[in-house]
Scaffold this motif. Sequence first.
Motif, PDB file in Angstrom:
ATOM      1  N   LEU A 106     -19.806  28.697  45.677  1.00  0.00           N
ATOM      2  CA  LEU A 106     -20.813  28.425  44.651  1.00  0.00           C
ATOM      3  C   LEU A 106     -20.288  28.689  43.239  1.00  0.00           C
ATOM      4  CD1 LEU A 106     -23.960  29.969  46.393  1.00  0.00           C
ATOM      5  CD2 LEU A 106     -23.542  27.546  45.960  1.00  0.00           C
ATOM      6  N   LEU A 107     -19.445  29.692  43.104  1.00  0.00           N
ATOM      7  CA  LEU A 107     -18.923  30.043  41.786  1.00  0.00           C
ATOM      8  C   LEU A 107     -18.021  28.959  41.208  1.00  0.00           C
ATOM      9  CD1 LEU A 107     -17.988  33.855  41.857  1.00  0.00           C
ATOM     10  CD2 LEU A 107     -19.549  32.699  40.271  1.00  0.00           C
ATOM     11  N   VAL A 108     -17.168  28.379  42.043  1.00  0.00           N
ATOM     12  CA  VAL A 108     -16.196  27.402  41.538  1.00  0.00           C
ATOM     13  C   VAL A 108     -16.882  26.224  40.840  1.00  0.00           C
ATOM     14  CG1 VAL A 108     -14.421  25.743  42.194  1.00  0.00           C
ATOM     15  CG2 VAL A 108     -14.344  28.056  43.117  1.00  0.00           C
ATOM     16  N   PRO A 109     -17.780  25.490  41.513  1.00  0.00           N
ATOM     17  CA  PRO A 109     -18.438  24.382  40.809  1.00  0.00           C
ATOM     18  C   PRO A 109     -19.399  24.840  39.714  1.00  0.00           C
ATOM     19  CG  PRO A 109     -19.391  24.655  43.000  1.00  0.00           C
ATOM     20  CD  PRO A 109     -18.213  25.565  42.931  1.00  0.00           C
ATOM     21  N   SER A 110     -20.009  26.015  39.895  1.00  0.00           N
ATOM     22  CA  SER A 110     -20.974  26.501  38.906  1.00  0.00           C
ATOM     23  C   SER A 110     -20.290  26.830  37.578  1.00  0.00           C
ATOM     24  CB  SER A 110     -21.706  27.741  39.434  1.00  0.00           C
ATOM     25  OG  SER A 110     -22.456  27.436  40.582  1.00  0.00           O
ATOM     26  N   ILE A 111     -19.156  27.521  37.647  1.00  0.00           N
ATOM     27  CA  ILE A 111     -18.405  27.849  36.429  1.00  0.00           C
ATOM     28  C   ILE A 111     -17.893  26.568  35.770  1.00  0.00           C
ATOM     29  CG2 ILE A 111     -16.292  28.933  35.559  1.00  0.00           C
ATOM     30  CD1 ILE A 111     -18.514  30.932  36.134  1.00  0.00           C
ATOM     31  N   TRP A 112     -17.415  25.633  36.583  1.00  0.00           N
ATOM     32  CA  TRP A 112     -16.952  24.341  36.074  1.00  0.00           C
ATOM     33  C   TRP A 112     -18.073  23.611  35.337  1.00  0.00           C
ATOM     34  CZ3 TRP A 112     -18.550  19.437  38.134  1.00  0.00           C
ATOM     35  CH2 TRP A 112     -17.823  18.334  37.654  1.00  0.00           C
ATOM     36  N   PHE A 113     -19.232  23.528  35.970  1.00  0.00           N
ATOM     37  CA  PHE A 113     -20.384  22.832  35.381  1.00  0.00           C
ATOM     38  C   PHE A 113     -20.860  23.541  34.117  1.00  0.00           C
ATOM     39  CE2 PHE A 113     -24.978  21.951  35.104  1.00  0.00           C
ATOM     40  CZ  PHE A 113     -24.953  20.567  35.069  1.00  0.00           C
ATOM     41  N   LEU A 114     -20.885  24.877  34.146  1.00  0.00           N
ATOM     42  CA  LEU A 114     -21.325  25.666  32.992  1.00  0.00           C
ATOM     43  C   LEU A 114     -20.454  25.377  31.770  1.00  0.00           C
ATOM     44  CD1 LEU A 114     -22.985  28.026  31.718  1.00  0.00           C
ATOM     45  CD2 LEU A 114     -21.214  29.563  32.584  1.00  0.00           C
ATOM     46  N   LEU A 115     -19.143  25.384  31.953  1.00  0.00           N
ATOM     47  CA  LEU A 115     -18.234  25.143  30.830  1.00  0.00           C
ATOM     48  C   LEU A 115     -18.385  23.734  30.271  1.00  0.00           C
ATOM     49  CD1 LEU A 115     -14.982  26.933  32.093  1.00  0.00           C
ATOM     50  CD2 LEU A 115     -16.591  27.727  30.355  1.00  0.00           C
ATOM     51  N   LEU A 116     -18.553  22.757  31.146  1.00  0.00           N
ATOM     52  CA  LEU A 116     -18.734  21.378  30.689  1.00  0.00           C
ATOM     53  C   LEU A 116     -20.019  21.230  29.883  1.00  0.00           C
ATOM     54  CD1 LEU A 116     -17.641  19.372  33.869  1.00  0.00           C
ATOM     55  CD2 LEU A 116     -16.375  19.581  31.714  1.00  0.00           C
ATOM     56  N   LYS A 117     -21.057  21.954  30.261  1.00  0.00           N
ATOM     57  CA  LYS A 117     -22.325  21.877  29.535  1.00  0.00           C
ATOM     58  C   LYS A 117     -22.266  22.630  28.203  1.00  0.00           C
ATOM     59  CE  LYS A 117     -24.796  19.243  32.084  1.00  0.00           C
ATOM     60  NZ  LYS A 117     -25.213  17.911  31.534  1.00  0.00           N
ATOM     61  N   LEU A 118     -21.559  23.739  28.174  1.00  0.00           N
ATOM     62  CA  LEU A 118     -21.467  24.540  26.948  1.00  0.00           C
ATOM     63  C   LEU A 118     -20.564  23.897  25.904  1.00  0.00           C
ATOM     64  CD1 LEU A 118     -21.231  28.207  28.307  1.00  0.00           C
ATOM     65  CD2 LEU A 118     -23.182  27.122  27.179  1.00  0.00           C
ATOM     66  N   TYR A 119     -19.600  23.091  26.366  1.00  0.00           N
ATOM     67  CA  TYR A 119     -18.645  22.482  25.434  1.00  0.00           C
ATOM     68  C   TYR A 119     -18.604  20.960  25.646  1.00  0.00           C
ATOM     69  CZ  TYR A 119     -17.271  27.306  24.832  1.00  0.00           C
ATOM     70  OH  TYR A 119     -17.291  28.656  24.578  1.00  0.00           O
ATOM     71  N   PRO A 120     -19.661  20.259  25.209  1.00  0.00           N
ATOM     72  CA  PRO A 120     -19.691  18.796  25.359  1.00  0.00           C
ATOM     73  C   PRO A 120     -18.617  18.138  24.489  1.00  0.00           C
ATOM     74  CG  PRO A 120     -21.501  19.546  23.963  1.00  0.00           C
ATOM     75  CD  PRO A 120     -20.862  20.780  24.523  1.00  0.00           C
ATOM     76  N   LEU A 121     -18.098  17.014  24.975  1.00  0.00           N
ATOM     77  CA  LEU A 121     -17.018  16.322  24.281  1.00  0.00           C
ATOM     78  C   LEU A 121     -17.438  14.908  23.895  1.00  0.00           C
ATOM     79  CD1 LEU A 121     -14.037  17.278  26.648  1.00  0.00           C
ATOM     80  CD2 LEU A 121     -14.645  18.371  24.475  1.00  0.00           C
ATOM     81  N   PRO A 122     -16.941  14.417  22.760  1.00  0.00           N
ATOM     82  CA  PRO A 122     -17.173  13.006  22.434  1.00  0.00           C
ATOM     83  C   PRO A 122     -16.427  12.110  23.418  1.00  0.00           C
ATOM     84  CG  PRO A 122     -15.640  14.013  20.880  1.00  0.00           C
ATOM     85  CD  PRO A 122     -16.190  15.121  21.719  1.00  0.00           C
ATOM     86  N   THR A 123     -16.846  10.873  23.506  1.00  0.00           N
ATOM     87  CA  THR A 123     -16.288   9.944  24.498  1.00  0.00           C
ATOM     88  C   THR A 123     -14.777   9.812  24.386  1.00  0.00           C
ATOM     89  OG1 THR A 123     -18.355   8.701  24.429  1.00  0.00           O
ATOM     90  CG2 THR A 123     -16.461   7.610  25.431  1.00  0.00           C
ATOM     91  N   ASP A 124     -14.246   9.808  23.159  1.00  0.00           N
ATOM     92  CA  ASP A 124     -12.810   9.586  22.970  1.00  0.00           C
ATOM     93  C   ASP A 124     -11.952  10.785  23.373  1.00  0.00           C
ATOM     94  OD1 ASP A 124     -13.740  11.148  20.888  1.00  0.00           O
ATOM     95  OD2 ASP A 124     -12.375  10.305  19.395  1.00  0.00           O
ATOM     96  N   GLN A 125     -12.592  11.906  23.759  1.00  0.00           N
ATOM     97  CA  GLN A 125     -11.832  13.086  24.182  1.00  0.00           C
ATOM     98  C   GLN A 125     -12.027  13.392  25.674  1.00  0.00           C
ATOM     99  OE1 GLN A 125     -12.423  16.568  21.713  1.00  0.00           O
ATOM    100  NE2 GLN A 125     -12.283  15.403  19.811  1.00  0.00           N
ATOM    101  N   ARG A 126     -12.467  12.391  26.413  1.00  0.00           N
ATOM    102  CA  ARG A 126     -12.752  12.635  27.825  1.00  0.00           C
ATOM    103  C   ARG A 126     -11.712  12.052  28.772  1.00  0.00           C
ATOM    104  NH1 ARG A 126     -19.267  11.263  27.912  1.00  0.00           N
ATOM    105  NH2 ARG A 126     -19.888  12.819  26.336  1.00  0.00           N
ATOM    106  N   VAL A 127     -10.807  11.253  28.257  1.00  0.00           N
ATOM    107  CA  VAL A 127      -9.793  10.618  29.099  1.00  0.00           C
ATOM    108  C   VAL A 127      -8.414  10.849  28.495  1.00  0.00           C
ATOM    109  CG1 VAL A 127      -8.989   8.463  30.127  1.00  0.00           C
ATOM    110  CG2 VAL A 127     -11.436   8.831  29.792  1.00  0.00           C
ATOM    111  N   PHE A 128      -7.441  11.262  29.346  1.00  0.00           N
ATOM    112  CA  PHE A 128      -6.095  11.600  28.856  1.00  0.00           C
ATOM    113  C   PHE A 128      -5.025  10.929  29.711  1.00  0.00           C
ATOM    114  CE2 PHE A 128      -8.790  15.514  29.208  1.00  0.00           C
ATOM    115  CZ  PHE A 128      -9.358  15.443  27.937  1.00  0.00           C
TER     116      PHE A 128
END
Length: 478
Positions: A231-253
């Motif tokens: 539960l921690l692995v996806p929860s921490i991942w999801f939490l960070l993505l929600k706390l630090y949203p990115l513009p579209t041009d910074q989502r693909v590398f």
Amino acid sequence: MGKSKDYMTLGMNGKSLFGVVLAVAVFVLMLFGLPDTFSEEAKRMTAIVSFGVILWIFESVPIGLTAIIVLLLMLLFDVGGPELVYSGFASPAVFLIIGGMMIAGAVNRTTLVKRVTYHILHRWGTTSRGLVGSLIIIQQIQAIFIPTTAVRSTLILPVASMMIDTIGAKRDSNLRKLIALGATFGGNISGTAILTAAIGNILTVELVKQFTGVNITYFQWFLYTFPIWLLLVPSIWFLLLKLYPLPTDQRVFPSVQEEMRKKLEELGPLNREEIRCLVILLFIVGLWVTEPLHGFHPSIPALAGAVLMTLPGIGVAHWEDVIKINFGTVLLLGVTLSMGYALTESGAATTISRYLSAEWFLAIMREPLLAIAVVILLAQIFHKVISNVSTAVVTFIPIMVSVAVNAGADPVVIGFTAGLASLHGFMLIVETMPNLLAHGTGLITQRDLLKPGFFATLLSMVIMLIVAATWWKVIGFL
């Protein structure tokens, strides 16, 4: 010579000097100011533990040196006699961590870890979601084979820095924070489900066995904790993505995939050394997992692994390379175990627990779920004050076990919960090695940790409580 002089100068100023003065003052206060409900031996032990804890909090002197000072004080003040004072070093836990560090050193002599890391990043590191997830997952895989959090963080942080440079993440940008915190928080949760993956786990098992006579095996630790980890692995991942949203041009590398392809080409095909290393690692983990069948303490497979990793014709590293381990960690583990034993033998833990044994608190401890919730909360508060995980575990568990006994609660569950909850530290730089090492590389600051660390702490507490209320009841642990 100049470096030594600089260290001594720093040691006599500012925070370091304050830490030493405070440690000495608290030592004297405890030694002469504790009430007569404490025996003379309990007063001496409480004073010594308080002295050591403060030095570890402020890091006024190196951690290993503080351990030696504490050991010397226990001997000089005759707390339980030399046999008790040195007993921590006779624990198999010490040899488990020695064997683990030697295995990690041998693995690092090969390119196996790099190959696995590059493959994962090549496959999933081309998007922001995949990159952060990869940095978290890589450390969970490493935890199975590499028994020390510090080594795992040391391996992943340069990779995180390389990713930041490759994609050109700007300083103070959400993208940079997302990558840095993914690597850091991934390290913090990587020791959750694997007994040998964190010193705090090893200490918890040894202390619970010492105080209750119950031995928690490698398999049992995994059985109790793997839902928390899942539960921690996806929860921490999801939490960070929600706390630090990115513009579209910074989502693909796309540059990440190309960089990883080049790295894999440089490594070439899987070589014999990597294959031998992988086979030995699987053998070690196989022995750990099957502990209920053969009864070997986890230290035996660890030492056997260290032998195999360095045996001529079979191993992958030279003996001279793997014995270069961090003896400060060994000293810390041995001394903190001795402190835990002495806290109990001197009666200090029992006396302290009586002050927590108000009827209303004992009533709480008699309710299993409520007791677990309180222990989890107290562990987090305790860990914030006593930053070093080993010190927090070795001072908190004896007290909580004594309180559980006074309340008629299950001391095994309470001791286990106290140790496990002390493992997770997200808010302060000094709480865990991943935080400290990430800060040392310049990837994060204390300010960067506060907000995500607060939410990650709440998340870990809630997840532990949910698993206790459901899974632990299903398997009969609670």
